[in-house]
Design a protein around this motif. Structure first.
Motif, PDB file in Angstrom:
ATOM      1  N   ASP A  46      51.343  39.348  47.854  1.00  0.00           N
ATOM      2  CA  ASP A  46      50.665  40.104  46.799  1.00  0.00           C
ATOM      3  C   ASP A  46      51.662  40.468  45.696  1.00  0.00           C
ATOM      4  O   ASP A  46      51.351  40.380  44.507  1.00  0.00           O
ATOM      5  CB  ASP A  46      50.060  41.403  47.367  1.00  0.00           C
ATOM      6  CG  ASP A  46      48.649  41.191  47.933  1.00  0.00           C
ATOM      7  OD1 ASP A  46      47.995  40.206  47.569  1.00  0.00           O
ATOM      8  OD2 ASP A  46      48.211  42.036  48.739  1.00  0.00           O
ATOM      9  N   ARG A  49      52.828  37.436  43.780  1.00  0.00           N
ATOM     10  CA  ARG A  49      51.757  37.058  42.873  1.00  0.00           C
ATOM     11  C   ARG A  49      51.687  37.985  41.644  1.00  0.00           C
ATOM     12  O   ARG A  49      51.431  37.539  40.531  1.00  0.00           O
ATOM     13  CB  ARG A  49      50.429  37.101  43.633  1.00  0.00           C
ATOM     14  CG  ARG A  49      49.291  36.445  42.918  1.00  0.00           C
ATOM     15  CD  ARG A  49      48.430  37.458  42.216  1.00  0.00           C
ATOM     16  NE  ARG A  49      47.349  36.789  41.510  1.00  0.00           N
ATOM     17  CZ  ARG A  49      46.142  37.270  41.361  1.00  0.00           C
ATOM     18  NH1 ARG A  49      45.835  38.430  41.867  1.00  0.00           N
ATOM     19  NH2 ARG A  49      45.240  36.608  40.689  1.00  0.00           N
ATOM     20  N   ASP A  78      37.141  34.024  47.903  1.00  0.00           N
ATOM     21  CA  ASP A  78      36.413  34.673  46.804  1.00  0.00           C
ATOM     22  C   ASP A  78      37.304  35.132  45.660  1.00  0.00           C
ATOM     23  O   ASP A  78      36.823  35.345  44.547  1.00  0.00           O
ATOM     24  CB  ASP A  78      35.685  35.921  47.337  1.00  0.00           C
ATOM     25  CG  ASP A  78      34.544  35.562  48.258  1.00  0.00           C
ATOM     26  OD1 ASP A  78      34.056  34.419  48.162  1.00  0.00           O
ATOM     27  OD2 ASP A  78      34.150  36.419  49.066  1.00  0.00           O
ATOM     28  N   ARG A  79      38.584  35.341  45.928  1.00  0.00           N
ATOM     29  CA  ARG A  79      39.405  36.059  44.949  1.00  0.00           C
ATOM     30  C   ARG A  79      39.645  35.274  43.660  1.00  0.00           C
ATOM     31  O   ARG A  79      39.598  35.837  42.572  1.00  0.00           O
ATOM     32  CB  ARG A  79      40.749  36.477  45.570  1.00  0.00           C
ATOM     33  CG  ARG A  79      40.592  37.616  46.563  1.00  0.00           C
ATOM     34  CD  ARG A  79      41.931  38.118  47.054  1.00  0.00           C
ATOM     35  NE  ARG A  79      42.712  38.760  45.991  1.00  0.00           N
ATOM     36  CZ  ARG A  79      43.946  39.203  46.138  1.00  0.00           C
ATOM     37  NH1 ARG A  79      44.560  39.071  47.305  1.00  0.00           N
ATOM     38  NH2 ARG A  79      44.585  39.792  45.142  1.00  0.00           N
ATOM     39  N   ARG A  81      37.800  32.983  42.298  1.00  0.00           N
ATOM     40  CA  ARG A  81      36.555  33.000  41.532  1.00  0.00           C
ATOM     41  C   ARG A  81      36.348  34.364  40.873  1.00  0.00           C
ATOM     42  O   ARG A  81      36.038  34.464  39.690  1.00  0.00           O
ATOM     43  CB  ARG A  81      35.370  32.673  42.452  1.00  0.00           C
ATOM     44  CG  ARG A  81      34.029  32.552  41.749  1.00  0.00           C
ATOM     45  CD  ARG A  81      32.862  32.616  42.738  1.00  0.00           C
ATOM     46  NE  ARG A  81      32.950  33.736  43.682  1.00  0.00           N
ATOM     47  CZ  ARG A  81      32.752  35.024  43.372  1.00  0.00           C
ATOM     48  NH1 ARG A  81      32.461  35.368  42.131  1.00  0.00           N
ATOM     49  NH2 ARG A  81      32.863  35.963  44.299  1.00  0.00           N
ATOM     50  N   SER A  82      36.573  35.421  41.634  1.00  0.00           N
ATOM     51  CA  SER A  82      36.358  36.764  41.120  1.00  0.00           C
ATOM     52  C   SER A  82      37.318  37.087  39.962  1.00  0.00           C
ATOM     53  O   SER A  82      36.905  37.591  38.916  1.00  0.00           O
ATOM     54  CB  SER A  82      36.533  37.785  42.251  1.00  0.00           C
ATOM     55  OG  SER A  82      36.447  39.106  41.752  1.00  0.00           O
ATOM     56  N   ASP A  83      38.592  36.776  40.141  1.00  0.00           N
ATOM     57  CA  ASP A  83      39.556  37.039  39.068  1.00  0.00           C
ATOM     58  C   ASP A  83      39.207  36.245  37.810  1.00  0.00           C
ATOM     59  O   ASP A  83      39.321  36.755  36.684  1.00  0.00           O
ATOM     60  CB  ASP A  83      40.982  36.673  39.529  1.00  0.00           C
ATOM     61  CG  ASP A  83      41.526  37.657  40.566  1.00  0.00           C
ATOM     62  OD1 ASP A  83      40.861  38.678  40.842  1.00  0.00           O
ATOM     63  OD2 ASP A  83      42.626  37.404  41.101  1.00  0.00           O
ATOM     64  N   PHE A  86      36.290  37.950  36.063  1.00  0.00           N
ATOM     65  CA  PHE A  86      36.722  39.154  35.343  1.00  0.00           C
ATOM     66  C   PHE A  86      37.411  38.791  34.026  1.00  0.00           C
ATOM     67  O   PHE A  86      37.181  39.425  33.000  1.00  0.00           O
ATOM     68  CB  PHE A  86      37.663  40.003  36.217  1.00  0.00           C
ATOM     69  CG  PHE A  86      36.953  41.047  37.030  1.00  0.00           C
ATOM     70  CD1 PHE A  86      36.087  40.698  38.054  1.00  0.00           C
ATOM     71  CD2 PHE A  86      37.152  42.404  36.772  1.00  0.00           C
ATOM     72  CE1 PHE A  86      35.427  41.674  38.801  1.00  0.00           C
ATOM     73  CE2 PHE A  86      36.497  43.378  37.511  1.00  0.00           C
ATOM     74  CZ  PHE A  86      35.637  43.015  38.528  1.00  0.00           C
ATOM     75  N   ALA A  87      38.277  37.776  34.081  1.00  0.00           N
ATOM     76  CA  ALA A  87      38.976  37.356  32.858  1.00  0.00           C
ATOM     77  C   ALA A  87      37.967  36.849  31.822  1.00  0.00           C
ATOM     78  O   ALA A  87      38.087  37.143  30.626  1.00  0.00           O
ATOM     79  CB  ALA A  87      40.003  36.281  33.182  1.00  0.00           C
ATOM     80  N   LEU A 249      44.358  33.544  32.589  1.00  0.00           N
ATOM     81  CA  LEU A 249      43.589  33.192  33.790  1.00  0.00           C
ATOM     82  C   LEU A 249      44.532  33.082  34.979  1.00  0.00           C
ATOM     83  O   LEU A 249      45.721  32.786  34.809  1.00  0.00           O
ATOM     84  CB  LEU A 249      42.857  31.864  33.571  1.00  0.00           C
ATOM     85  CG  LEU A 249      41.497  31.948  32.876  1.00  0.00           C
ATOM     86  CD1 LEU A 249      41.623  32.502  31.473  1.00  0.00           C
ATOM     87  CD2 LEU A 249      40.843  30.566  32.837  1.00  0.00           C
ATOM     88  N   PRO A 250      44.005  33.333  36.164  1.00  0.00           N
ATOM     89  CA  PRO A 250      44.881  33.297  37.346  1.00  0.00           C
ATOM     90  C   PRO A 250      45.351  31.880  37.669  1.00  0.00           C
ATOM     91  O   PRO A 250      44.612  30.919  37.495  1.00  0.00           O
ATOM     92  CB  PRO A 250      43.977  33.842  38.459  1.00  0.00           C
ATOM     93  CG  PRO A 250      42.575  33.580  37.999  1.00  0.00           C
ATOM     94  CD  PRO A 250      42.610  33.683  36.505  1.00  0.00           C
TER      95      PRO A 250
END
Lengths: 257, 257
Positions: A46, A49, A78-79, A81-83, A86-87, A249-250
């Protein structure tokens, strides 16, 4: 995707067989991780990252060994996609505040790889950023023109176009990849871009940061107003001639200077 | 900490009683969260936090209701410390690559609040960023001059000083707070800074981004070379006269433009 690729600039790129493509795009469904990460590994990864996404890490070459599973879980769960959603939501909130002049000069800039298109099928077959980047197999993947859309970006793309922005694409891919790139964009659901910049011979050896800044400067010199910019790399967003607002973006899989 | 505070510029700031101070600095130990967050909340808050730390979120006013517990867990558990340590490690890695000229002009810039000093004791008593910022109680806290060091930053501070950097502090705190700020820095273990910039009357009404950029420009004009900059806000790092490398420290509690 920028640096090593340039060596291959003049190579002709043969289409690979369908059989090979099938072996590339297989992803293991992975909602629950097969290997359970320890609490220490999660804390470490974490934080690693955090430094990657804030650009604190600066240049980094590959995902740390102990975070390969973490990155796999992140990207296939899911993370990611979720991040991304949000962006995209933040981007759209800003886009809606922009007064569109109606002269066709209000621009939103998108990067392509890991921004409009997802190469996750390729990276899933190549260690999620833990293996050294291999131009040859990646170019074969690019030539398939079957990278899926990053869904959050496709939604954003359509909404900013609807709002009246002209859409400009600036990618580290090279000119010989123009046709397959356009084909892939259409395959993934994109259309109606105003301009697509790829690296030409004159851009050889430039960092992505400089090359992309120069292209934005060209746009400004032509009278375009760059309001928003979306990219998974800081080199998509920083430098000069930067957009009024930039959206990171992530991407914990790789770094491009 | 910058904006509303300016209204109080000319107010004299009385020291508060020891009794009051005790009520401020009590933090509930909270390694295990009292309220268990749902999986959806964690996904939501992780993503919200991604957009905050990448600056995708832009201006935001307070922690979303459903993330107050997440922020509390983050700030009082291992993650805040770990993220801070990683950011300090990246900073030090870069600092070690800098060739120090020996003319006393090689500079590292630090912000103060949530960078060198931690106001976590205050925020723990004030909702971890969920309450509207209150100048009055925060100034009382500042006047106590008892904010602890952010340990990762104290380590970094000492190491970059050892490497030969001159240390410059640029804070959104105002000139009338110079004495208590110096007192607090010494209390927390800091010493030997080259310069401490606080907001003067002429800086009233400027965003932190502009005010801090102007101070960096002043340094450059005096011949200083700003190699590194550490801050918990993007407004500590972006703008003009930016450092060669900037390091974003974590802060999901508040945003300063």
């Amino acid at each position: 995707m920028d640096s090593g690729r340039l060596l291959l600039f003049s190579l002709s790129l043969a289409l690979v067989s369908r059989a090979f493509s099938d072996s590339l795009i297989r992803i293991t469904p992975d909602r629950r991780s097969s290997t359970k990460l320890s609490r220490d590994d999660v804390l470490f990864c974490d934080s690693w990252r955090f430094t990657v996404e804030t650009n604190d890490a600066g240049v980094w070459v590959s995902v740390p060994d102990r975070c390969v599973q973490w990155v796999k879980d992140y990207m296939t769960g899911d993370r990611y996609r979720s991040d991304s959603e949000f962006a995209a939501d933040d981007s759209l909130s800003f886009a809606k505040t922009v007064q569109i002049a109606g002269d066709g000069k209000d621009v939103w800039v998108f990067d392509i790889d890991e921004t409009l298109l997802s190469n996750l099928p390729y990276y899933a077959a190549h260690g999620f950023g833990s293996e050294a980047f291999d131009d040859s197999t990646f170019d074969e993947w690019v030539n398939l023109a079957e990278a899926p859309a990053l869904q959050a970006s496709l939604r954003l793309y359509r909404e900013v176009e609807q709002l009246g922005f002209k859409i400009v694409l600036i990618t580290g891919r090279i000119e010989p990849q123009r046709n397959v790139t356009e084909k892939n964009l259409v395959y993934a659901g994109y259309s109606n871009w105003e301009r697509l910049f790829l690296r030409g011979r004159a851009d050889s050896g430039k960092t992505a940061l400089v090359y992309k800044s120069e292209k934005r400067r060209e746009l400004e010199d032509e009278g375009y107003r760059i309001h928003g910019s979306s990219g998974d790399q800081w080199s998509d967003l920083l430098g000069f001639a930067i957009a009024r607002r930039s959206f990171k973006l992530p991407n914990p899989m790789y770094y491009i200077p």
